[in-house]
Motif scaffolding. Structure first.
Motif, PDB file in Angstrom:
ATOM      1  N   ALA A  52      -2.078   9.815  -2.173  1.00  0.00           N
ATOM      2  CA  ALA A  52      -2.281   8.579  -1.428  1.00  0.00           C
ATOM      3  C   ALA A  52      -3.556   8.592  -0.207  1.00  0.00           C
ATOM      4  O   ALA A  52      -4.292   7.820  -0.057  1.00  0.00           O
ATOM      5  CB  ALA A  52      -1.184   8.342  -0.408  1.00  0.00           C
ATOM      6  N   ARG A  53      -3.767  10.068   0.201  1.00  0.00           N
ATOM      7  CA  ARG A  53      -4.845  10.074   1.120  1.00  0.00           C
ATOM      8  C   ARG A  53      -6.220   9.894   0.336  1.00  0.00           C
ATOM      9  O   ARG A  53      -7.299   9.526   0.962  1.00  0.00           O
ATOM     10  CB  ARG A  53      -4.838  11.632   1.669  1.00  0.00           C
ATOM     11  CG  ARG A  53      -3.615  11.575   2.624  1.00  0.00           C
ATOM     12  CD  ARG A  53      -3.774  13.046   3.469  1.00  0.00           C
ATOM     13  NE  ARG A  53      -3.488  14.166   2.673  1.00  0.00           N
ATOM     14  CZ  ARG A  53      -2.614  14.777   2.413  1.00  0.00           C
ATOM     15  NH1 ARG A  53      -1.332  14.188   3.115  1.00  0.00           N
ATOM     16  NH2 ARG A  53      -2.261  15.740   1.748  1.00  0.00           N
ATOM     17  N   VAL A  87       1.835   4.807 -10.385  1.00  0.00           N
ATOM     18  CA  VAL A  87       1.182   6.108 -10.362  1.00  0.00           C
ATOM     19  C   VAL A  87       1.054   6.839 -11.799  1.00  0.00           C
ATOM     20  O   VAL A  87       0.113   6.812 -12.100  1.00  0.00           O
ATOM     21  CB  VAL A  87       1.719   7.129  -9.314  1.00  0.00           C
ATOM     22  CG1 VAL A  87       1.056   8.425  -9.314  1.00  0.00           C
ATOM     23  CG2 VAL A  87       1.536   6.572  -7.788  1.00  0.00           C
ATOM     24  N   ILE A  97       3.775   4.392   0.761  1.00  0.00           N
ATOM     25  CA  ILE A  97       4.102   4.839  -0.382  1.00  0.00           C
ATOM     26  C   ILE A  97       5.638   4.695  -0.466  1.00  0.00           C
ATOM     27  O   ILE A  97       6.320   4.750   0.428  1.00  0.00           O
ATOM     28  CB  ILE A  97       4.115   6.669  -0.251  1.00  0.00           C
ATOM     29  CG1 ILE A  97       2.735   7.081  -0.384  1.00  0.00           C
ATOM     30  CG2 ILE A  97       4.831   6.993  -1.847  1.00  0.00           C
ATOM     31  CD1 ILE A  97       2.816   8.476  -0.020  1.00  0.00           C
ATOM     32  N   LEU A 123       1.181   2.758  -3.113  1.00  0.00           N
ATOM     33  CA  LEU A 123       1.736   3.276  -4.200  1.00  0.00           C
ATOM     34  C   LEU A 123       3.305   3.298  -4.430  1.00  0.00           C
ATOM     35  O   LEU A 123       3.839   3.385  -3.427  1.00  0.00           O
ATOM     36  CB  LEU A 123       1.306   4.880  -4.006  1.00  0.00           C
ATOM     37  CG  LEU A 123      -0.382   5.090  -3.997  1.00  0.00           C
ATOM     38  CD1 LEU A 123      -0.499   6.644  -3.840  1.00  0.00           C
ATOM     39  CD2 LEU A 123      -0.913   4.494  -5.090  1.00  0.00           C
ATOM     40  N   CYS A 127       8.750   5.382  -2.896  1.00  0.00           N
ATOM     41  CA  CYS A 127       9.000   6.214  -3.744  1.00  0.00           C
ATOM     42  C   CYS A 127      10.320   7.112  -3.742  1.00  0.00           C
ATOM     43  O   CYS A 127      11.146   6.513  -2.760  1.00  0.00           O
ATOM     44  CB  CYS A 127       8.141   7.505  -3.683  1.00  0.00           C
ATOM     45  SG  CYS A 127       8.003   8.663  -2.189  1.00  0.00           S
ATOM     46  N   LEU A 151       3.017  12.882  -3.911  1.00  0.00           N
ATOM     47  CA  LEU A 151       2.342  11.688  -3.804  1.00  0.00           C
ATOM     48  C   LEU A 151       1.453  11.433  -2.627  1.00  0.00           C
ATOM     49  O   LEU A 151       0.300  10.769  -2.360  1.00  0.00           O
ATOM     50  CB  LEU A 151       3.351  10.422  -3.629  1.00  0.00           C
ATOM     51  CG  LEU A 151       4.052  10.038  -5.089  1.00  0.00           C
ATOM     52  CD1 LEU A 151       5.006   9.170  -4.890  1.00  0.00           C
ATOM     53  CD2 LEU A 151       3.257   9.795  -6.123  1.00  0.00           C
ATOM     54  N   GLU A 152       1.870  12.302  -1.103  1.00  0.00           N
ATOM     55  CA  GLU A 152       0.943  12.068  -0.153  1.00  0.00           C
ATOM     56  C   GLU A 152      -0.269  12.436  -0.274  1.00  0.00           C
ATOM     57  O   GLU A 152      -1.517  11.822   0.119  1.00  0.00           O
ATOM     58  CB  GLU A 152       1.647  12.784   1.042  1.00  0.00           C
ATOM     59  CG  GLU A 152       2.789  12.232   1.391  1.00  0.00           C
ATOM     60  CD  GLU A 152       3.984  12.913   2.318  1.00  0.00           C
ATOM     61  OE1 GLU A 152       3.559  14.292   2.488  1.00  0.00           O
ATOM     62  OE2 GLU A 152       4.816  12.552   2.844  1.00  0.00           O
ATOM     63  N   ALA A 189      -4.395   4.804   0.163  1.00  0.00           N
ATOM     64  CA  ALA A 189      -3.142   4.149   0.208  1.00  0.00           C
ATOM     65  C   ALA A 189      -2.780   3.798   1.590  1.00  0.00           C
ATOM     66  O   ALA A 189      -2.678   4.917   2.483  1.00  0.00           O
ATOM     67  CB  ALA A 189      -1.958   4.480  -0.919  1.00  0.00           C
ATOM     68  N   ASP A 190      -2.092   2.872   1.948  1.00  0.00           N
ATOM     69  CA  ASP A 190      -1.562   2.679   3.185  1.00  0.00           C
ATOM     70  C   ASP A 190      -0.057   2.875   3.395  1.00  0.00           C
ATOM     71  O   ASP A 190       0.487   3.472   4.377  1.00  0.00           O
ATOM     72  CB  ASP A 190      -1.763   1.121   3.357  1.00  0.00           C
ATOM     73  CG  ASP A 190      -3.139   0.613   3.495  1.00  0.00           C
ATOM     74  OD1 ASP A 190      -3.868   1.036   4.715  1.00  0.00           O
ATOM     75  OD2 ASP A 190      -3.346   0.076   2.629  1.00  0.00           O
TER      76      ASP A 190
END
Length: 225
Positions: free
Chosen positions: A132-133, A14, A140, A119, A142, A128-129, A137-138
């Motif tokens: 990701a949306r 990221v 994460i 990610l 992290c 990150l969420e 992204a399917d």
């Protein structure tokens, strides 16, 4: 995009690979200043001074990652999550060049081709969420701070940096036996991404890190021979 009908996955770092900022520290600054004003700015500068000193002394990035999360001890998970949503809403709209557009376009192309996007980051879920949306992204992979009774303890599970990234990606690939790692892609910008890049057939270096490119080329040559 690959000329194959086989399913494949795309793993992307990221910070400074997909976005131009270091998300953990940019968010730390944002939330401290928003909540505490000048005192928050001063606290941020003290944390960063120690962080820079640790890095200069050769402290492993994994340990610096743990040091960072120690500053969330006893923080409410909901409060941090709400602040992170606000951070992303402001930064992604008002910060010119928030995304590294070449990576964003590449990931969008993979998504259009039917790939699953994952990610992979040393940052943490609240930050990150929303990203990701936004990029579709399917999953994460992290660093995950330990939570007890709705609050962060200041400790973390395994930092997803360096070998931590390798382990996280290996575990994810193991959960997808229908996918050949040689069909997969990974995007990274730093030497700490190398263990992840080594796992796939199509590693992509973002940016101009000459050492990363050289090490990746050396690895590819050793695999061929």
């Amino acid at each position: 995009m690959p000329a194959t009908d086989r399913p494949y996955l795309v793993f992307s770092d990221v910070d400074e690979t997909l976005i131009t900022v270091k998300s953990m520290f940019d968010f730390l600054h944002y939330q401290l200043v928003r909540r505490h004003g000048t005192a928050g700015e001063e606290k941020y500068e003290r944390i960063m001074a120690v962080t820079r000193r640790k890095a200069a002394d050769g402290v492993p990035r994994e340990d610096i990652n743990r040091f960072y999360y120690s500053h969330y001890t006893d923080e409410s998970v909901k409060t941090i999550s709400d602040l992170a949503d606000d951070w992303f809403a402001e930064r992604s709209v008002s910060t010119r060049g928030f995304y590294i557009e070449s990576t964003r376009r590449a990931l969008a192309g993979h998504r259009a081709a039917g790939a699953g996007l994952v990610l992979v980051s040393g940052s943490f879920p609240p930050v990150l969420e929303p990203l990701a949306r936004e990029v579709g992204a399917d999953a994460i992979l992290c660093t995950r701070p330990v939570i007890a009774e709705g609050r962060y303890t200041g400790e973390v599970e395994t930092p997803v940096i360096g070998e931590g990234k390798r382990a996280a990606v290996e575990g994810f690939l193991a959960s997808r036996p229908d996918v050949d790692p040689q069909d997969c892609y990974a995007y990274g910008d730093h030497l700490s991404d190398l263990p992840m890049l080594h796992l796939v057939g199509h590693p992509v270096v973002v940016g101009d890190d000459a050492e990363l490119r050289a090490r990746l080329a050396q690895h590819a040559k050793s695999v061929r021979t």
